[in-house]
Design a protein around this motif. Sequence first.
Motif, PDB file in Angstrom:
ATOM      1  N   PRO A 271     -19.831   6.255   1.182  1.00 44.97           N
ATOM      2  CA  PRO A 271     -20.679   6.315   2.377  1.00 44.97           C
ATOM      3  C   PRO A 271     -21.199   4.934   2.762  1.00 44.97           C
ATOM      4  CG  PRO A 271     -21.897   7.052   0.453  1.00 44.97           C
ATOM      5  CD  PRO A 271     -20.484   6.828  -0.005  1.00 44.97           C
ATOM      6  N   THR A 273     -24.135   3.988   2.961  1.00 44.95           N
ATOM      7  CA  THR A 273     -25.256   3.580   2.107  1.00 44.95           C
ATOM      8  C   THR A 273     -24.791   2.657   0.991  1.00 44.95           C
ATOM      9  OG1 THR A 273     -26.264   5.737   2.532  1.00 44.95           O
ATOM     10  CG2 THR A 273     -27.187   4.437   0.734  1.00 44.95           C
ATOM     11  N   ARG A 276     -24.467  -0.765   2.523  1.00 45.68           N
ATOM     12  CA  ARG A 276     -25.762  -1.306   2.942  1.00 45.68           C
ATOM     13  C   ARG A 276     -26.572  -1.783   1.745  1.00 45.68           C
ATOM     14  NH1 ARG A 276     -25.582   3.121   6.537  1.00 45.68           N
ATOM     15  NH2 ARG A 276     -26.940   4.361   5.183  1.00 45.68           N
ATOM     16  N   LYS A 277     -26.445  -1.080   0.633  1.00 45.41           N
ATOM     17  CA  LYS A 277     -27.158  -1.486  -0.582  1.00 45.41           C
ATOM     18  C   LYS A 277     -26.410  -2.567  -1.360  1.00 45.41           C
ATOM     19  CE  LYS A 277     -29.827   2.705  -1.453  1.00 45.41           C
ATOM     20  NZ  LYS A 277     -30.272   3.682  -2.482  1.00 45.41           N
ATOM     21  N   ASP A 303     -38.133  10.022  -3.222  1.00 42.80           N
ATOM     22  CA  ASP A 303     -38.874   9.314  -2.178  1.00 42.80           C
ATOM     23  C   ASP A 303     -40.375   9.433  -2.424  1.00 42.80           C
ATOM     24  OD1 ASP A 303     -39.618  11.851  -1.401  1.00 42.80           O
ATOM     25  OD2 ASP A 303     -38.287  11.933   0.341  1.00 42.80           O
ATOM     26  N   GLU A 309     -33.584  12.358  -3.378  1.00 44.71           N
ATOM     27  CA  GLU A 309     -32.600  11.944  -2.393  1.00 44.71           C
ATOM     28  C   GLU A 309     -31.198  12.115  -2.978  1.00 44.71           C
ATOM     29  OE1 GLU A 309     -33.604   7.983  -1.312  1.00 44.71           O
ATOM     30  OE2 GLU A 309     -35.526   8.532  -0.414  1.00 44.71           O
ATOM     31  N   PHE A 311     -28.273   9.852  -2.591  1.00 48.76           N
ATOM     32  CA  PHE A 311     -27.524   8.698  -3.073  1.00 48.76           C
ATOM     33  C   PHE A 311     -28.234   8.053  -4.261  1.00 48.76           C
ATOM     34  CE2 PHE A 311     -25.692   4.460  -3.035  1.00 48.76           C
ATOM     35  CZ  PHE A 311     -24.357   4.742  -2.788  1.00 48.76           C
ATOM     36  N   ALA A 313     -30.021   5.682  -6.857  1.00 55.38           N
ATOM     37  CA  ALA A 313     -30.835   4.484  -6.667  1.00 55.38           C
ATOM     38  C   ALA A 313     -30.626   3.522  -7.829  1.00 55.38           C
ATOM     39  CB  ALA A 313     -32.308   4.872  -6.563  1.00 55.38           C
TER      40      ALA A 313
END
Length: 371
Positions: A271, A273, A276-277, A303, A309, A311, A313
């Motif tokens: 994905p 994400t 982006r990470k 969160d 969540e 995805f 961490a």
Amino acid sequence: MAFVWYALIPTIGAFIVRENWKRFRRRFDNLRSSPLLDYASSHSLDTGPAEFHFAGNFESVTEDKVLWIRSGKLTMPVELDGAYAFMLPNTSEEGIPAAFDPGEEAPERIQWDRIAALTGEAKVFVGGTVAVKNKRRVFVSTPEKSLLVLFYEGGDRFLAIRAIRAGRAKNEYINRFTPYSLILGAFAQIIIALAFFSRPAFREVTVSALTALFIPLLPWVPPGILFTIVYRRLWWRVCILRAYRDLAALLLHYHSPGGESYIAREYLTLPGTFYRKNLPFIIPAGEKRLKDHWHVYGALPVDESGVHEDFPAEPKDKFAVYGALPGDPSLLTRQYNKKANLLEFIAILLLLAGVGINLVFIRTVLSFLGI
């Protein structure tokens, strides 16, 4: 006799080297999953010895071979007697280096006198038994388990991947036994050749001894050198496959020492994400087969409202593996192991074929010269 000196003894040394690096990887993997020694836990320890891991900045080494490491408010002494100390080669890249040259990244075994020359910029990972001596908690080696001390530079996040990937020899055949074995083997062949040189009835023995004298050089002379080139290329690939095998195996048995939930999520395609990470690939993305799914590893994300969540961490544990794997780790481990063993077998056959061709060539030349 030539087989003993040129093949058997160096091969025994090669298996010893391979086993030592395997022990290094296993020990590091176990220690990174041991409890983290921090300021709070160091003041709540019982007096009994227990295994911990600790990482911080190099402070100093005293004349009585005690290494001091500092992390935040906590400074820990490490007794270097009986410890295995290694230095991980520096890398100019942050994260996991993209290029992988097996053996070039291998940790270097160092002694305490070299440790004293290090600067405060060096970081140190230490794992092993913490005991109480003179009312002071200290890392010590025991008769059963030695301390593992690893000096490195760069971030902590990818140290586990770097150490497991790099912990192997580039050429196991070249070990501490090899030089002595080759010298003694050559000397033995010279003695045999001289002993029978003046006796025509033993001409075949003389020719065989002179031929055997050059066996260590045979892989590097034409025409057999062509086989050696292919052998080296295959062996390089074998080392890479075994590194990938060990990296995949890291995900099979990890448990966070801090009680943090460590999870994996499976995706057919990664994905947005993930990008982006800026998560790393634990094994290069090019290794993924079309039918395999991506497995992304990390901590169970929560969160601010306490909702989980989807995805993964970044784990709080700095030595937990965080990133994407191009397939199921158990399948990848078996797959890479089978490929490595097959290529190793083919590589050895090619090397022996090249040596055999050169042996025939040398014997033909010696016979032509009437020796």
